[in-house]
Enzyme design. Structure first.
Site, PDB file in Angstrom:
ATOM      1  CB  CYS A  76      -0.866   0.011   1.283  1.00 28.70           C
ATOM      2  SG  CYS A  76      -1.835  -1.353   1.761  1.00 28.70           S
ATOM      3  NE  ARG A 106       4.283   2.099  -1.372  1.00 34.81           N
ATOM      4  CZ  ARG A 106       5.473   2.078  -0.451  1.00 34.81           C
ATOM      5  NH1 ARG A 106       6.597   2.872  -0.618  1.00 34.81           N
ATOM      6  NH2 ARG A 106       5.187   1.701   0.725  1.00 34.81           N
ATOM      7  CD1 TRP A 146      -0.732  -5.744  -4.042  1.00 32.14           C
ATOM      8  CD2 TRP A 146       0.061  -6.543  -1.817  1.00 32.14           C
ATOM      9  NE1 TRP A 146      -0.257  -7.154  -4.135  1.00 32.14           N
ATOM     10  CE2 TRP A 146       0.109  -7.614  -2.812  1.00 32.14           C
ATOM     11  CE3 TRP A 146       0.017  -6.616  -0.425  1.00 32.14           C
ATOM     12  CZ2 TRP A 146       0.676  -8.812  -2.472  1.00 32.14           C
ATOM     13  CZ3 TRP A 146       0.583  -8.151  -0.255  1.00 32.14           C
ATOM     14  CH2 TRP A 146       1.090  -9.147  -1.240  1.00 32.14           C
ATOM     15  CG  ASN A 175       2.503   1.241   3.710  1.00 31.75           C
ATOM     16  OD1 ASN A 175       2.219   0.261   3.259  1.00 31.75           O
ATOM     17  ND2 ASN A 175       3.516   2.063   3.605  1.00 31.75           N
ATOM     18  N   GLY A 176       0.715  -0.915   5.627  1.00 32.60           N
ATOM     19  CA  GLY A 176       1.090  -1.951   6.481  1.00 32.60           C
ATOM     20  C   GLY A 176       0.178  -2.890   7.101  1.00 32.60           C
ATOM     21  CD  GLU A 208      15.921 -12.837 -10.539  1.00 31.78           C
ATOM     22  OE1 GLU A 208      15.589 -13.299  -9.553  1.00 31.78           O
ATOM     23  OE2 GLU A 208      15.512 -11.870 -11.355  1.00 31.78           O
ATOM     24  CE  LYS A 218      12.291 -10.720 -12.363  1.00 30.34           C
ATOM     25  NZ  LYS A 218      13.290 -10.720 -11.237  1.00 30.34           N
ATOM     26  CD  GLU A 249       8.452 -10.490 -10.318  1.00 32.47           C
ATOM     27  OE1 GLU A 249       9.540 -10.929 -10.774  1.00 32.47           O
ATOM     28  OE2 GLU A 249       8.518  -9.761  -9.323  1.00 32.47           O
ATOM     29  CG  HIS A 285      17.311 -37.136  -9.492  1.00 31.99           C
ATOM     30  ND1 HIS A 285      17.707 -38.543  -9.288  1.00 31.99           N
ATOM     31  CD2 HIS A 285      18.622 -36.490  -9.567  1.00 31.99           C
ATOM     32  CE1 HIS A 285      19.148 -38.416  -9.302  1.00 31.99           C
ATOM     33  NE2 HIS A 285      19.441 -37.317  -9.529  1.00 31.99           N
ATOM     34  CE  LYS A 322      11.009  -2.535  -7.569  1.00 30.68           C
ATOM     35  NZ  LYS A 322      11.421  -3.688  -8.326  1.00 30.68           N
TER      36      LYS A 322
HETATM   37  O1  M6R Z   1      12.799  -5.331  -2.020  1.00 30.35           O
HETATM   38  P1  M6R Z   1      13.307  -6.677  -1.713  1.00 30.35           P
HETATM   39  O2  M6R Z   1      14.653  -6.874  -2.652  1.00 30.35           O
HETATM   40  O3  M6R Z   1      13.679  -7.042  -0.391  1.00 30.35           O
HETATM   41  O4  M6R Z   1      12.302  -7.581  -2.313  1.00 30.35           O
HETATM   42  C1  M6R Z   1      12.350  -8.908  -2.400  1.00 30.35           C
HETATM   43  C2  M6R Z   1      11.268  -9.721  -3.177  1.00 30.35           C
HETATM   44  O5  M6R Z   1       9.959  -9.067  -2.822  1.00 30.35           O
HETATM   45  C3  M6R Z   1      11.524  -9.229  -4.698  1.00 30.35           C
HETATM   46  O6  M6R Z   1      12.810  -9.492  -4.830  1.00 30.35           O
HETATM   47  C4  M6R Z   1      10.620  -9.702  -5.595  1.00 30.35           C
HETATM   48  O7  M6R Z   1      10.872 -11.275  -5.619  1.00 30.35           O
HETATM   49  C5  M6R Z   1      10.757  -9.131  -6.944  1.00 30.35           C
HETATM   50  N1  M6R Z   1       9.630  -8.467  -7.378  1.00 30.35           N
HETATM   51  C6  M6R Z   1      11.130 -10.170  -8.189  1.00 30.35           C
HETATM   52  O8  M6R Z   1      11.381  -9.366  -9.168  1.00 30.35           O
END
Ligand code: M6R
Length: 602
Positions: free
Chosen positions: A2, A29, A77, A103-104, A471, A475, A478, A494, A597
């Site tokens: 948020c 965010r 959010w 927020n939180g 990674e 991506k 996501e 396996h 974010k």
């Molecule tokens: O701000 P941070 O690096 O602590 O965030 C951690 C994850 O939430 C963040 O890396 C998330 O996995 C990304 N959106 C991936 O692209």
């Protein structure tokens, strides 16, 4: 996560455009609902809110016409309560003369709502932001002024949050910070507050950063900060923030993600320059040298960078290093860690609650804490004993790209230094990154056509490239919404091999040292009809065995370091491939559904 924004101006005016613009700036965010309220001196609060994008909700409810001299905007959010109109923020108190947004997370929200209803208050939603408003209402109704009511309410509200609240008939707003970000922008005739800098900087560069446990009262041209603990006044002058907001624009690229992928060379160069003069590097390396155990702790993409860092520290510095996802680190190592140990905590935002909780535990046990953080002024920087800034500037796109690369570069630098290697090799990184982007861009479309029709695929790596495979898979998940699993290539046989059918895509990330091993994996897939897509340096053996090869440049680095550098470059084709596949599926890669974010919740 948020985001909140609130403003008080001297004269009554059209505040709608300011609110819409602030909403746009906070939208990176991640959010599901949008709401805005203006608070008059007399009469009714004008509250408009709903689920949807800023542009949709603002247009549907005509935010543009919102008028007054006090206003609150919130992007939510969803955590407590579905993303619906009633659960959207801001929220009114029972008789509708107070409005607030947070927020939180208020973790005792369910219990509080029951109490408020039992006390006869009107509870209109399931959202914990509403609990903040009623918690204040409870004490205002007992005759306390707003600041005192907020101080008392803070004993009732459990969790980490920031909220802003205002009342009809006054000329001011109030906000409190406990765990979530909050900054204020001060001009002669306007004061605004927000969850982060991007939504305040267009108004002013005169910034006051709030600390946890503080309440700010602000009115046109002035503010007062008091401690929640005892109500005492806090003297804090605004600081002049130099950061540019230009970077928050897309700069001619179709998406922030693409822009940020292309910025990787530039920000790598800036980081490499900074590392040599970063004041905390030497003291941290000394501490690292004497450590009993070394941990690297993070979440998501930052964790993948940390995993790769642990391979670097093992290979280049002979230092066994334990990588851990932050909540698991607490669960698994919470009791054995102590002052002899050292932890590297990595976070783009510096506000990820899972990471901050792990830091809190590490510090309680006396562990040495290095923070690798991108967002200047974030909680992780403030909490860390040592810190290295990642110098990436704002990363707006929800999928992390440039911050991943700089996290890896910082860890590579520390590993080189620990291992007594010359770090001069890193100066060539920007050129290699640029060459990689330019070289792979044309190779992506043909491969994208092969992967986009599939809602299920694998991305495999080994040794150094294993974290890169994880990674790359993240991506894909996501931003394409496909299930893409990252895995150690040798594990595929396996069990997961049973998924392979005609044309089934399996992406292999081949490090220069691992080609023979990867060739076995490729053939296990292709002989069952699967499609093997390889990312690696030009190599006849890979071309002879795989269906598609995305070639990254062969870097001219000392042989002992070449695999480590090639690995870092191999993430770029995966970033671009997932980006293109997201576009081909007609999704917005910058703001994927359901994601945020900055994750300031459990
Ligand atoms: O701000 P941070 O690096 O602590 O965030 C951690 C994850 O939430 C963040 O890396 C998330 O996995 C990304 N959106 C991936 O692209």
């Amino acid at each position: 996560m948020c985001g909140i924004f609130a403003i008080v101006t001297k004269e009554e005016q059209l505040l709608g455009p300011t609110l819409i613009e602030a909403g746009r700036r906070l939208s990176y965010r991640g959010y599901d609902t949008v709401g805005a309220a203006t608070i008059p001196q007399a009469g009714e609060i004008d509250l408009r809110k709903d689920a949807g994008r800023v542009e949709e909700v603002a247009e549907h409810y005509n935010f543009a016409e919102m008028y007054g001299n006090r206003a609150i905007l919130q992007l939510r959010w969803a955590t407590f309560g579905a993303p619906s109109q009633p659960n959207s923020q801001p929220h009114l108190d029972s008789d509708g003369d107070m409005v607030g947004a947070h927020n939180g997370n208020v973790v005792n929200n369910v219990e509080l709502r029951r109490e408020f209803m039992a006390e006869g208050m009107t509870v209109r939603s399931e959202n914990d932001g509403e609990s903040c408003v009623h918690a204040v209402e409870r004490y205002v109704d007992q005759g306390h002024d707003m600041v005192e009511a907020m101080r008392l309410a803070s004993h009732d509200l459990e969790g980490d949050y920031a909220y802003v609240i205002g009342k009809v008939g006054e000329d001011r707003l109030y906000a409190i910070k406990k765990g979530s970000g909050l900054v204020a922008g001060i001009t002669d005739d306007t004061v605004c507050i927000a969850s982060d800098l991007p939504s305040v900087l267009p108004k002013t560069r005169n910034i006051v950063r709030l600390e946890d446990g503080e309440i700010i009262t602000f009115w046109a041209g002035g503010y007062e900060i008091r401690k929640v603990e005892d109500g005492s006044l806090v003297e804090r002058q605004p600081e002049l923030v130099e950061e540019s907001m230009e970077v928050a624009q897309k700069g001619g690229y179709a998406h922030f993600m693409l822009k940020e992928i292309h910025e990787q060379a530039q920000v790598a160069g800036e980081l490499v320059h900074l590392l040599d003069s970063s004041p905390d590097v030497d003291p941290f390396l000394e501490r690292l040298a004497g450590a009993r155990n070394v941990y690297i702790v993070a979440c998501g993409t930052s964790y993948h960078a940390g995993m790769l860092g642990s391979v670097y520290l093992g290979r280049l510095a002979g230092l066994p290093t334990i990588p851990g996802l932050a909540p698991q680190f607490r669960a698994q190592y919470g009791s054995p860690i102590g002052p002899e140990d050292v932890g590297i905590f990595i976070s783009q935002s510096g506000e990820t609650k899972d990471v901050l909780d792990a830091v809190g535990l590490a510090q309680a046990r006396g562990m040495g804490v290095l923070g690798l953080v991108n967002v200047v002024g974030s909680a992780l920087i403030r909490k860390s004993e040592y810190h290295i800034p990642l110098t990436c500037g704002y990363e707006i796109s929800v999928p992390a790209t440039k911050t991943f690369s700089n996290q890896v570069i910082a860890l590579l630098y520390l590993s080189l230094r620990m291992g007594g290697h010359d770090t001069a090799v890193l100066r060539a990184l920007p050129a290699w990154i640029e060459e990689t982007i330019a070289g792979v861009e044309d190779q992506i479309p043909a491969v994208e056509e092969r992967v986009t029709p599939w809602d299920d695929l694998y991305c495999l790596g080994y040794g150094l490239t294993y974290p890169i495979a994880l990674e790359g898979a993240l991506k894909f998940k996501e931003i394409t919404y496909a299930h893409c699993e990252g895995m150690l290539s040798t594990e595929f046989k396996h069990g997961p091999l049973s998924a392979v059918t005609e044309g089934y895509p399996v992406i292999f990330v081949a490090g220069p040292e691992d080609v023979p091993l990867i060739i076995s994996g490729i053939n296990e897939v292709t002989c069952r009809g699967g499609r093997a897509i390889v990312i690696g340096e030009e190599d006849d053996r890979l071309r002879a065995n795989a269906h598609d090869v995305i070639v990254i440049p062969r870097v001219d680095a000392p042989p002992a370091l070449r695999p480590s550098i090639a690995t870092l470059l191999s993430v770029i084709p995966l970033q671009l491939l997932s980006y293109e596949s997201s576009l081909a599926r007609d999704y917005d890669p910058d703001f994927p559904r359901n994601l945020s974010k900055t994750l300031t919740v459990d």
